[in-house]
Design a protein around this motif. Structure first.
Motif, PDB file in Angstrom:
ATOM      1  N   ASP A  95       0.892  -1.042   0.126  1.00 30.27           N
ATOM      2  CA  ASP A  95      -0.121   0.099   0.180  1.00 30.27           C
ATOM      3  C   ASP A  95       0.847   1.337  -0.049  1.00 30.27           C
ATOM      4  N   LYS A  96       0.956   1.902  -1.212  1.00 30.63           N
ATOM      5  CA  LYS A  96       1.767   2.901  -1.275  1.00 30.63           C
ATOM      6  C   LYS A  96       1.423   4.396  -0.527  1.00 30.63           C
ATOM      7  N   ASN A  97       0.154   4.321   0.069  1.00 28.66           N
ATOM      8  CA  ASN A  97      -0.373   5.322   0.795  1.00 28.66           C
ATOM      9  C   ASN A  97      -0.230   4.992   2.426  1.00 28.66           C
ATOM     10  N   ASN A  98       0.326   3.712   2.583  1.00 34.15           N
ATOM     11  CA  ASN A  98       0.544   3.276   4.148  1.00 34.15           C
ATOM     12  C   ASN A  98       1.922   3.926   4.766  1.00 34.15           C
ATOM     13  N   GLU A  99       1.871   5.147   4.934  1.00 34.70           N
ATOM     14  CA  GLU A  99       3.122   5.603   5.543  1.00 34.70           C
ATOM     15  C   GLU A  99       3.612   5.078   7.096  1.00 34.70           C
ATOM     16  N   ASP A 100       2.460   4.732   7.627  1.00 33.75           N
ATOM     17  CA  ASP A 100       2.929   4.068   8.864  1.00 33.75           C
ATOM     18  C   ASP A 100       3.600   2.658   8.692  1.00 33.75           C
ATOM     19  N   ALA A 101       3.090   2.084   7.650  1.00 34.74           N
ATOM     20  CA  ALA A 101       3.748   0.720   7.519  1.00 34.74           C
ATOM     21  C   ALA A 101       5.225   1.073   6.842  1.00 34.74           C
ATOM     22  N   ILE A 102       5.549   1.781   6.171  1.00 32.11           N
ATOM     23  CA  ILE A 102       6.837   2.017   5.590  1.00 32.11           C
ATOM     24  C   ILE A 102       7.613   2.693   6.549  1.00 32.11           C
ATOM     25  N   ASN A 103       7.269   3.711   7.507  1.00 32.05           N
ATOM     26  CA  ASN A 103       7.960   3.977   8.776  1.00 32.05           C
ATOM     27  C   ASN A 103       8.461   2.963   9.969  1.00 32.05           C
TER      28      ASN A 103
END
Length: 432
Positions: free
Chosen positions: A352-360
């Motif tokens: 999910d490219k919009n899932n900033e929480d996951a990337i962080n």
């Protein structure tokens, strides 16, 4: 405006070349066809007569980039051998390359030709297709288009003519032999080089044979093929942009060449999850505190630990049948060999490219894992791990927990108590 392509018909090209070869300027020995010395006729022809070879691995990536940008069929260039539009675009790609040097140490081809004129023969088929020297031809055409006394000599070019029965596979071999070696001054981009290598392996059915032909070691040949396969998989499966090599042509070479080594020996589940870590980091490399190379271990040997940390950070379980919470609470995975470990939920969160929480959370997990490994080497790992666990536990707010999660929380706390007692007993024994 630049040079404008005008295609002379194949029949006229062949007739002109055939007549000229009957009284050549000279014969020149050629050593890159059929493993023997072959004297080839050298003739002088009008600069308008030759056409560019479209299956050119030096321009492969540029072609794909243009196809994507203009939303053209994938076979636009391959089927455009006799198309003035395709030839014109190929000319612009090649003339752009002819204006480029390398690292301030290699002079652009166009500048060399302006100063020294033509010193090397072009290599063409009997129908005028340029097998070797496409970039030089583009440069000479641009110089001729300047229409000055200094560039008038480029009205005609000297070419060596291959035998009429040369095959397409032999033409690929010639390109590989002449232009695909490591000592080539203006190297192919890594994708074009890998495509050339893959084509050679398809032809000769042997990595060993291709390594000898290209004067490279087998490990490099194998790694180039694997890196291209990983790049293709990334474009197709992760970013849904199959064939858009411009996304990976510049700073991605080392990343995709490192990736196969980091995946080696892993089972399918862990391999897929490791790829997801790698691809997510690559997509977000501008957010990393250092170069992506420093994170290789995170999708290599440390991948299981990174995934566990990510699972804890996001509250996403990695085992089928295990409870999945999304309230950010600290969790301890209880060992159970009967359960099948699945990372699918974690992979989906990273997709999910919009899932900033996951990337962080992923970046944090990678940094924690790498730092912990460094701590292990210095003897500080245990303290680091216990400190991190303590930090997680004191942040838990039981009063806000959903009642249906109480059994799971009790189970986790009991496990934590058991682990804590075991660690304390071990520590007491070490202090005796």
């Amino acid at each position: 405006m630049g040079y404008t392509i005008t295609i002379i018909s194949p029949a006229e090209r062949e007739t002109t070349i055939r007549k000229a070869t009957q009284s050549p300027m000279k014969l020149e020995d050629f050593y890159y066809l059929r493993n023997t010395r072959i004297p080839l006729p050298v003739i002088r022809i009008d600069i308008k007569l030759p056409i560019y070879r479209m299956e050119n691995f030096r321009t492969f990536t540029n072609q794909k980039e243009f196809i994507t940008k203009e939303k053209l069929p994938q076979d636009f260039f391959i089927k455009g051998q006799e198309s003035e539009r395709a030839q014109q675009i190929q000319h612009e790609i090649l003339s752009s390359l002819a204006r480029k040097g390398k690292d301030g140490t290699v002079t652009p081809v166009l500048d060399v030709l302006r100063k020294d004129k033509q010193r090397e023969f072009l290599l063409v088929t009997t129908s005028g297709i340029v097998v070797n020297g496409n970039r030089r031809l583009a440069a000479m055409r641009e110089l001729y288009d300047e229409d000055t006394p200094e560039t008038d000599s480029f009205s005609h070019v000297n070419v060596m003519v291959l035998p009429a029965d040369v095959t397409l596979n032999e033409i690929v071999d010639i390109e590989a032999s002449l232009q695909g070696k490591p000592e080539t001054k203006l190297d192919y981009d890594w994708i074009g080089d890998a495509k050339l290598i893959s084509c050679e392996v398809d032809i000769h059915k042997s990595i060993s044979n291709v390594a000898k032909r290209l004067n490279r070691n087998e490990k490099d040949i194998r790694n180039a093929i694997q890196a291209l396969a990983e790049a293709d998989l990334y474009l197709k499966e992760w970013v849904k942009a199959e064939g858009e090599y411009n996304r990976v042509k510049d700073d991605a070479e080392q990343f995709f060449k490192d990736l196969p080594k980091r995946l080696e020996g892993k089972d399918m589940q862990l391999e897929n999850a490791s790829r997801a870590i790698a691809w997510a980091l690559f997509d977000n490399r501008e957010k990393l505190p250092s170069r992506i190379y420093d994170f290789n271990a995170a999708f290599g040997k440390l991948a299981p630990d990174v995934l566990d940390r990510l699972s804890n950070n996001l509250g996403i379980a990695t085992e089928q049948g295990s409870p999945s919470y999304d309230d950010g609470e600290f969790m301890v995975d209880i060992e159970n060999d009967d359960e099948f470990v699945s990372y699918d939920a974690l992979i989906e969160s990273l997709k999910d490219k919009n899932n900033e929480d996951a990337i962080n959370a992923l970046i944090d997990a990678c940094q924690e894992s790498i730092e912990t490994e460094k701590g292990q080497k210095s003897g500080d790992a245990a303290l680091r791990a216990v400190s991190q666990a303590h930090s997680k536990l004191i942040s838990v707010d039981i009063s806000r927990a959903n009642a249906k999660t109480f059994p799971g929380i009790i189970k986790q706390l009991d496990s934590i108590a058991t682990i804590t007692k075991r660690l304390r007993d071990s520590l007491d024994n070490l202090n005796k």
